[in-house]
Design a protein around this motif. Structure first.
Motif, PDB file in Angstrom:
ATOM      1  N   UNK A   1       1.225   0.242   2.115  1.00 43.35           N
ATOM      2  CA  UNK A   1       1.950   0.593   1.136  1.00 43.35           C
ATOM      3  C   UNK A   1       1.715  -0.589   0.241  1.00 43.35           C
ATOM      4  N   UNK A   2       1.964  -1.768   0.641  1.00 40.33           N
ATOM      5  CA  UNK A   2       2.067  -2.904  -0.326  1.00 40.33           C
ATOM      6  C   UNK A   2       0.759  -3.421  -0.914  1.00 40.33           C
ATOM      7  N   UNK A   3      -0.113  -3.051  -0.085  1.00 36.12           N
ATOM      8  CA  UNK A   3      -1.573  -3.585  -0.733  1.00 36.12           C
ATOM      9  C   UNK A   3      -2.336  -2.274  -1.255  1.00 36.12           C
ATOM     10  N   UNK A   4      -1.902  -1.246  -1.166  1.00 34.23           N
ATOM     11  CA  UNK A   4      -2.498   0.136  -1.807  1.00 34.23           C
ATOM     12  C   UNK A   4      -4.120   0.042  -0.934  1.00 34.23           C
ATOM     13  N   UNK A   5      -4.100  -0.170   0.241  1.00 32.82           N
ATOM     14  CA  UNK A   5      -5.014   0.333   0.990  1.00 32.82           C
ATOM     15  C   UNK A   5      -6.142  -0.725   0.680  1.00 32.82           C
ATOM     16  N   UNK A   6      -5.773  -1.998   0.393  1.00 39.25           N
ATOM     17  CA  UNK A   6      -7.030  -2.874  -0.042  1.00 39.25           C
ATOM     18  C   UNK A   6      -7.383  -3.894   1.183  1.00 39.25           C
ATOM     19  N   UNK A   7      -8.460  -3.508   1.615  1.00 43.76           N
ATOM     20  CA  UNK A   7      -8.901  -4.424   2.888  1.00 43.76           C
ATOM     21  C   UNK A   7      -8.917  -5.968   2.343  1.00 43.76           C
ATOM     22  N   UNK A   8      -8.774  -6.281   1.179  1.00 43.94           N
ATOM     23  CA  UNK A   8      -9.072  -7.808   0.923  1.00 43.94           C
ATOM     24  C   UNK A   8      -7.862  -8.553   1.185  1.00 43.94           C
ATOM     25  N   UNK A   9      -6.913  -7.572   0.830  1.00 42.98           N
ATOM     26  CA  UNK A   9      -5.320  -8.366   0.742  1.00 42.98           C
ATOM     27  C   UNK A   9      -4.692  -7.937   1.961  1.00 42.98           C
ATOM     28  N   UNK A  10      -5.043  -6.963   2.726  1.00 45.82           N
ATOM     29  CA  UNK A  10      -4.133  -6.373   3.868  1.00 45.82           C
ATOM     30  C   UNK A  10      -4.042  -7.451   5.068  1.00 45.82           C
TER      31      UNK A  10
END
Length: 377
Positions: free
Chosen positions: A65-74
């Motif tokens: 939820x917090x990263x909106x499914x972003x693999x870079x920031x997850x």
């Protein structure tokens, strides 16, 4: 993907975890004599509480939820949540996860914090990824990244990928196509192995120490052979207990992911739409029963939704501040986040409340430990 699937996955994980917890580390024979069948909670006055299996599932959901499914920031977000989770003194934390959390606290990055271990930590938190991700390559990448923050052995990641793929099939297919599941898992592993081979081959031209050995190649494909054996056993209508015994797990299912995952997948394939039967069958195998039941509960729950989980088990789940309603809200928010293009602020927990809850939980765990010193043996 619907809210029902996500709620079923999170609550299914929690209920399985709580049902299996009193049976953890006990052999099937002694568990039957001491506790009886897992038809109800036996942790604290007919009430159930969850362990790290459910907590990690919720942490993954919050990070998505917090990263909106972003693999870079997850990885950074999940690592931060792991650090604070660890600081709240969780009971029963696995050795590899314990060491990885320590490394994160002293400054290791998520890319280097993983410990070489094939434990089942990544597998226990993987079903939620299969509950929300449809694309196979994305599913593989998300599981791989989340797994290696705590466990760097590739076996741990393969086991977690098998669980996430099972959850995806559980919500997408009815009836379950066993062969399609195996074929897709083979495809994922072959693609990943080929990528690793190419990378290692390029490095080995400069340094021969990085050549992929025959043992490593064999290890990368071992999980497929084990799951093929599970499928064959289900086809022959063998019980999950019999399958576990065929793997030499007479004293219970160990925390080794190549024991945990095949037995869990067997229980799912044996009872793909019967939550009660699936979870009970894997708990009766003994050993790491909270984790195996949490994995099976997450997979089957993803398919049947909250309405497919016995209500008496949900209603008697005794948790705070990570309550049943809190988990429902988290599931709803995770479903909603799929429709947003920006990160959202996930619902939180009060750190002090979690700390006090964990201390109370630890006392009950210790009482169970003392109880096991007494007969029947």
């Amino acid at each position: 993907m619907t809210v029902s699937h996500i709620r079923g996955c999170i609550l299914g994980t929690a209920v399985g975890d709580a049902l299996g917890l009193p049976y953890e580390g006990v052999s099937p024979r002694r568990a039957q004599k001491m506790l009886g069948s897992p038809v109800r909670y036996r942790f604290f006055f007919r009430r159930g509480m969850v362990s790290d299996d459910t907590e990690h599932t919720c942490l993954v959901a919050q990070s998505l939820i917090a990263t909106n499914f972003d693999l870079e920031t997850l990885p950074q977000d999940f690592a931060r949540r792991l650090r604070w989770w660890f600081l709240a003194l969780p009971a029963g934390i696995g050795r590899a996860t314990f060491r990885a959390c320590l490394k994160l606290w002293i400054g290791y990055s998520p890319a280097t914090s993983g410990v070489y271990s094939a434990g089942n930590g990544p597998a226990m938190r993987a079903a939620i990824i299969g509950a929300v991700i449809d694309d196979l390559e994305n599913l593989e990448e998300f599981v791989w990244v989340i797994s290696r923050i705590t466990h760097s052995d590739e076996k741990a990641a393969w086991g977690a990928i098998a669980v996430a793929l099972a959850a995806q099939h559980s919500r997408q297919l009815n009836p379950i196509n066993r062969q399609k599941y195996l074929d897709q898992l083979k495809s994922i592993i072959e693609r990943r192995c080929n990528g690793l081979l190419e990378a290692r081959a390029a490095i080995s031209e400069v340094d021969e120490r990085f050549t992929l050995t025959p043992d490593e190649v064999k290890s990368n494909r071992e999980i497929v052979n084990l799951l093929q054996a599970a499928v064959d056993s289900v086809t022959q209508k063998e019980s999950t207990m019999d399958f576990a015994l065929s793997l030499g797990l007479k004293k219970g299912v160990s925390g080794y992911t190549y024991h945990t995952v095949p037995v869990a997948i067997h229980a799912w394939l044996s009872h793909p739409r019967d939550y009660r039967a699936a979870v009970m069958s894997v708990i009766e195998c003994g050993g790491d029963a909270d984790t195996t039941a949490a994995i099976v509960g997450g997979i089957v729950g993803c398919g049947v939704g909250e309405e497919g989980i016995p209500n008496e088990w949900i209603s008697k789940l005794w948790e705070w501040p990570r309550s049943v309603n809190w988990m429902r809200r988290l599931a709803d928010q995770l479903a909603d986040s799929k429709n947003h293009s920006k990160p959202m602020d996930p619902i939180k927990l009060n750190f002090i409340a979690v700390l006090f809850r964990n201390l109370f939980f630890l006392v009950i765990v210790l009482l169970h430990g003392f109880r096991r010193l007494l007969p029947p043996y």
